[in-house]
Design a protein around this motif. Structure first.
Motif, short mmCIF file in Angstrom:
data_model
loop_
_atom_site.label_atom_id
_atom_site.label_comp_id
_atom_site.label_asym_id
_atom_site.label_seq_id
_atom_site.Cartn_x
_atom_site.Cartn_y
_atom_site.Cartn_z
N THR A 1 0.79 -1.23 0.00
CA THR A 1 0.00 0.00 0.00
C THR A 1 0.83 1.28 0.00
O THR A 1 0.32 2.34 -0.34
N GLN A 2 2.10 1.18 0.41
CA GLN A 2 2.94 2.37 0.52
C GLN A 2 4.34 2.11 -0.04
O GLN A 2 5.35 2.35 0.62
N LYS A 3 4.38 1.63 -1.26
CA LYS A 3 5.64 1.25 -1.90
C LYS A 3 6.66 2.40 -1.90
O LYS A 3 7.83 2.19 -1.61
N ALA A 4 6.21 3.60 -2.19
CA ALA A 4 7.14 4.75 -2.24
C ALA A 4 7.78 4.98 -0.87
O ALA A 4 8.97 5.31 -0.79
N ASN A 5 7.03 4.82 0.20
CA ASN A 5 7.58 4.99 1.55
C ASN A 5 8.63 3.92 1.85
O ASN A 5 9.62 4.20 2.51
N VAL A 6 8.40 2.71 1.39
CA VAL A 6 9.37 1.63 1.61
C VAL A 6 10.67 1.96 0.88
O VAL A 6 11.76 1.89 1.47
N TYR A 7 10.57 2.35 -0.38
CA TYR A 7 11.79 2.68 -1.13
C TYR A 7 12.50 3.89 -0.52
O TYR A 7 13.72 3.99 -0.59
N HIS A 8 11.73 4.77 0.11
CA HIS A 8 12.34 5.92 0.79
C HIS A 8 13.16 5.47 2.01
O HIS A 8 14.16 6.09 2.34
N GLN A 9 12.74 4.39 2.66
CA GLN A 9 13.46 3.86 3.83
C GLN A 9 14.70 3.08 3.43
O GLN A 9 15.62 2.90 4.24
N LEU A 10 14.72 2.58 2.21
CA LEU A 10 15.85 1.81 1.73
C LEU A 10 16.85 2.76 1.08
O LEU A 10 16.49 3.79 0.54
N HIS A 11 18.11 2.37 1.14
CA HIS A 11 19.16 3.20 0.56
C HIS A 11 19.86 2.40 -0.53
O HIS A 11 20.21 1.24 -0.34
N GLN A 12 20.05 3.03 -1.66
CA GLN A 12 20.73 2.37 -2.77
C GLN A 12 22.12 2.98 -2.90
O GLN A 12 22.26 4.15 -3.22
N LEU A 13 23.14 2.19 -2.60
CA LEU A 13 24.51 2.68 -2.74
C LEU A 13 24.88 2.70 -4.21
O LEU A 13 24.33 1.97 -5.02
N SER A 14 25.83 3.53 -4.53
CA SER A 14 26.22 3.64 -5.93
C SER A 14 26.96 2.39 -6.38
O SER A 14 27.72 1.78 -5.63
N LEU A 15 26.69 2.01 -7.61
CA LEU A 15 27.34 0.87 -8.24
C LEU A 15 28.08 1.38 -9.46
O LEU A 15 27.74 2.41 -10.02
N PRO A 16 29.07 0.63 -9.91
CA PRO A 16 29.72 1.01 -11.16
C PRO A 16 28.68 1.11 -12.27
O PRO A 16 27.64 0.47 -12.21
N SER A 17 28.96 1.88 -13.27
CA SER A 17 27.99 2.09 -14.34
C SER A 17 27.95 0.93 -15.32
O SER A 17 27.76 1.12 -16.51
N VAL A 18 28.11 -0.28 -14.83
CA VAL A 18 28.14 -1.46 -15.70
C VAL A 18 26.76 -2.03 -15.98
O VAL A 18 26.64 -2.99 -16.72
N LEU A 19 25.73 -1.43 -15.41
CA LEU A 19 24.40 -2.01 -15.57
C LEU A 19 23.73 -1.58 -16.87
O LEU A 19 22.58 -1.93 -17.13
N ASN A 20 24.44 -0.82 -17.68
CA ASN A 20 23.96 -0.44 -19.02
C ASN A 20 22.54 0.13 -18.99
O ASN A 20 21.68 -0.25 -19.77
N GLY A 21 22.29 1.03 -18.05
CA GLY A 21 20.99 1.69 -17.98
C GLY A 21 19.96 0.99 -17.12
O GLY A 21 18.90 1.53 -16.88
N TYR A 22 20.25 -0.22 -16.66
CA TYR A 22 19.32 -0.92 -15.79
C TYR A 22 19.46 -0.39 -14.36
O TYR A 22 20.54 0.02 -13.96
N ASP A 23 18.38 -0.44 -13.61
CA ASP A 23 18.44 -0.06 -12.21
C ASP A 23 18.79 -1.28 -11.37
O ASP A 23 18.32 -2.39 -11.64
N SER A 24 19.58 -1.07 -10.36
CA SER A 24 19.92 -2.14 -9.43
C SER A 24 18.75 -2.37 -8.48
O SER A 24 18.06 -1.43 -8.10
N SER A 25 18.54 -3.60 -8.09
CA SER A 25 17.51 -3.91 -7.10
C SER A 25 18.15 -4.17 -5.74
O SER A 25 17.52 -4.69 -4.84
#
Length: 127
Positions: free
Chosen positions: A39-63
């Motif tokens: 019901t509150q997906k945006a709030n969950v993603y706000h609580q999670l932190h995505q550290l930077s990854l090398p730009s090897v994902l060719n435009g894909y987002d890391s999960s």
């Protein structure tokens, strides 16, 4: 929407070494995210932190994300949304002290994205 929680051997090993209070807080943090997600997906993603990854994902987002639980603990996990089967899979990789976060995160990213890393290396050799 179904929410599935999977854990790796490394997570289970890390978890078994925590104090009872730390275990309780880790479980509460994970449960909080999974209960809010439908019901509150945006709030969950706000609580999670995505550290930077090398730009090897060719435009894909890391999960790959980090969840801060007690002040000094971090849970490294992935969140994979599967709209076909109407489910979200939270895969727990590690629960570690904050001071060990960068090294553990990098190791997990290398394993998860090894195909992208290989492609990037092969492209560099060709150039």
């Amino acid at each position: 929407m179904d929410i599935l929680i999977e854990s790796t051997h490394n997570f289970e090993k890390d978890f078994s070494n925590l104090t009872e209070d730390e275990k309780k807080r880790v479980i509460q943090g994970i449960n909080h995210c999974t209960e809010l997600f439908p019901t509150q997906k945006a709030n969950v993603y706000h609580q999670l932190h995505q550290l930077s990854l090398p730009s090897v994902l060719n435009g894909y987002d890391s999960s790959l994300y980090v969840l801060r639980v007690p002040q000094t603990l971090r849970v490294i996990l992935t969140v994979d949304e599967d709209p076909i089967f109407e489910q979200v899979v939270f895969t727990l990789f590690r629960v570690i002290q904050h001071s060990n976060l960068d090294k553990a995160y990098k190791n997990i990213a290398e394993v998860l994205y090894q195909d992208f890393l290989r492609q990037d290396q092969e492209m560099a050799k060709v150039s």
